[in-house]
Design a protein around this motif. Structure first.
Motif, PDB file in Angstrom:
ATOM      1  N   LYS A   1     -42.062  27.823 -13.889  1.00  0.00           N
ATOM      2  CA  LYS A   1     -40.945  27.626 -14.414  1.00  0.00           C
ATOM      3  C   LYS A   1     -40.297  26.083 -14.681  1.00  0.00           C
ATOM      4  O   LYS A   1     -39.262  25.798 -15.321  1.00  0.00           O
ATOM      5  N   CYS A   2     -41.095  25.398 -14.045  1.00  0.00           N
ATOM      6  CA  CYS A   2     -40.444  23.896 -14.153  1.00  0.00           C
ATOM      7  C   CYS A   2     -40.786  23.405 -15.344  1.00  0.00           C
ATOM      8  O   CYS A   2     -40.663  22.123 -15.261  1.00  0.00           O
ATOM      9  N   PHE A   3     -41.164  23.905 -16.342  1.00  0.00           N
ATOM     10  CA  PHE A   3     -41.446  23.463 -17.811  1.00  0.00           C
ATOM     11  C   PHE A   3     -39.908  23.161 -18.263  1.00  0.00           C
ATOM     12  O   PHE A   3     -39.903  22.647 -19.430  1.00  0.00           O
ATOM     13  N   SER A   4     -39.192  24.099 -17.874  1.00  0.00           N
ATOM     14  CA  SER A   4     -37.821  23.979 -18.320  1.00  0.00           C
ATOM     15  C   SER A   4     -37.150  22.679 -17.643  1.00  0.00           C
ATOM     16  O   SER A   4     -37.081  22.801 -16.350  1.00  0.00           O
ATOM     17  N   PRO A   5     -36.780  21.814 -18.391  1.00  0.00           N
ATOM     18  CA  PRO A   5     -36.098  20.510 -17.919  1.00  0.00           C
ATOM     19  C   PRO A   5     -35.037  20.711 -16.705  1.00  0.00           C
ATOM     20  O   PRO A   5     -34.930  20.231 -15.653  1.00  0.00           O
ATOM     21  N   ASN A   6     -34.275  21.679 -16.954  1.00  0.00           N
ATOM     22  CA  ASN A   6     -32.938  21.970 -15.972  1.00  0.00           C
ATOM     23  C   ASN A   6     -33.405  22.599 -14.646  1.00  0.00           C
ATOM     24  O   ASN A   6     -33.170  22.172 -13.723  1.00  0.00           O
ATOM     25  N   LEU A   7     -34.450  23.434 -14.643  1.00  0.00           N
ATOM     26  CA  LEU A   7     -34.939  24.211 -13.562  1.00  0.00           C
ATOM     27  C   LEU A   7     -35.981  23.211 -12.916  1.00  0.00           C
ATOM     28  O   LEU A   7     -36.044  22.768 -11.783  1.00  0.00           O
ATOM     29  N   HIS A   8     -36.665  22.254 -13.662  1.00  0.00           N
ATOM     30  CA  HIS A   8     -37.589  21.174 -13.026  1.00  0.00           C
ATOM     31  C   HIS A   8     -36.658  20.071 -12.567  1.00  0.00           C
ATOM     32  O   HIS A   8     -36.892  19.688 -11.171  1.00  0.00           O
ATOM     33  N   PHE A   9     -35.548  19.972 -12.851  1.00  0.00           N
ATOM     34  CA  PHE A   9     -34.483  19.005 -12.171  1.00  0.00           C
ATOM     35  C   PHE A   9     -34.309  19.598 -10.972  1.00  0.00           C
ATOM     36  O   PHE A   9     -34.129  18.768  -9.670  1.00  0.00           O
ATOM     37  N   ILE A  10     -33.729  21.012 -10.896  1.00  0.00           N
ATOM     38  CA  ILE A  10     -33.181  21.368  -9.637  1.00  0.00           C
ATOM     39  C   ILE A  10     -34.367  21.607  -8.604  1.00  0.00           C
ATOM     40  O   ILE A  10     -34.024  21.517  -7.419  1.00  0.00           O
ATOM     41  N   TYR A  11     -35.585  21.715  -9.007  1.00  0.00           N
ATOM     42  CA  TYR A  11     -36.707  21.580  -8.066  1.00  0.00           C
ATOM     43  C   TYR A  11     -36.886  20.379  -7.453  1.00  0.00           C
ATOM     44  O   TYR A  11     -36.943  20.240  -6.135  1.00  0.00           O
ATOM     45  N   LEU A  12     -36.750  19.250  -8.015  1.00  0.00           N
ATOM     46  CA  LEU A  12     -36.685  18.107  -7.622  1.00  0.00           C
ATOM     47  C   LEU A  12     -35.692  17.648  -6.883  1.00  0.00           C
ATOM     48  O   LEU A  12     -35.852  16.772  -5.754  1.00  0.00           O
TER      49      LEU A  12
END
Length: 184
Positions: free
Chosen positions: A27-38
């Protein structure tokens, strides 16, 4: 649910499903979820450690790329939901409760002078609409909806809606009903 990580709880808010590490990564292809992951990964590592420095460097790259200015030092409760990506600024000293939704264009800032000098403290289950500005040493209660383009530089009691610039408080016991999905 008690043994879930803050990251799993953040991703749960997006889909309403508990995801494996691999499913979250997909799901980290979504910028907002990717940012939350980082962000959550950087928060797990001490700032002075080698891994902490590396994760903060990676996070900094994506802060610039995506337009999210949120730092690992910011205290953010589990269940964070970033509805859209871009142009989001949160002071690292701000405190944000759990199950909060923050839209694009939001600024949560420090006031450097005046009676409200300091940073905001935001409660649980707060929905912050696009381009809202929250500034100063103020307290936003629980179950509060801050409407798009609202300017808030005053305390807001729980169970309220804030509309306008300058903001006006409208009491509402169901302020965020239908706005905050998949609460944890």
């Amino acid at each position: 649910m008690h043994n879930k990580t803050p990251l799993q709880k953040d991703f749960y808010r997006e889909s309403g499903q508990w995801l494996s590490t691999f499913q979250m990564w997909k799901k980290c292809f979504s910028p907002n979820l990717h940012f939350i992951y980082l962000l959550r990964t950087a928060q797990k590592h001490p700032k002075s450690s080698f891994s902490g420095k590396i994760w903060r460097l990676i996070l900094r790259h994506y802060q610039i790329k995506y337009g999210f200015q949120i730092y690992p030092e910011t205290q953010i409760g589990e269940g964070l939901y970033l509805g859209h990506w871009g142009a989001l600024v949160i002071n690292p000293k701000a405190k944000i409760g759990k199950n909060c939704n923050i839209a694009q264009g939001v600024t949560i800032a420090q006031a450097n002078r005046g009676k409200n000098e300091g940073v905001p403290e935001i409660g649980d289950e707060v929905w912050i609409g696009p381009n809202a500005v929250i500034v100063g040493k103020i307290i936003i209660g629980n179950n509060v909806l801050i409407a798009p383009n609202a300017y808030v530089n005053f305390d807001v009691p729980s169970h309220s809606v804030v509309v306008g610039n300058p903001g006006n408080i409208v009491p509402n016991t169901q302020a965020t009903e239908g706005y905050i999905n998949h609460k944890i």
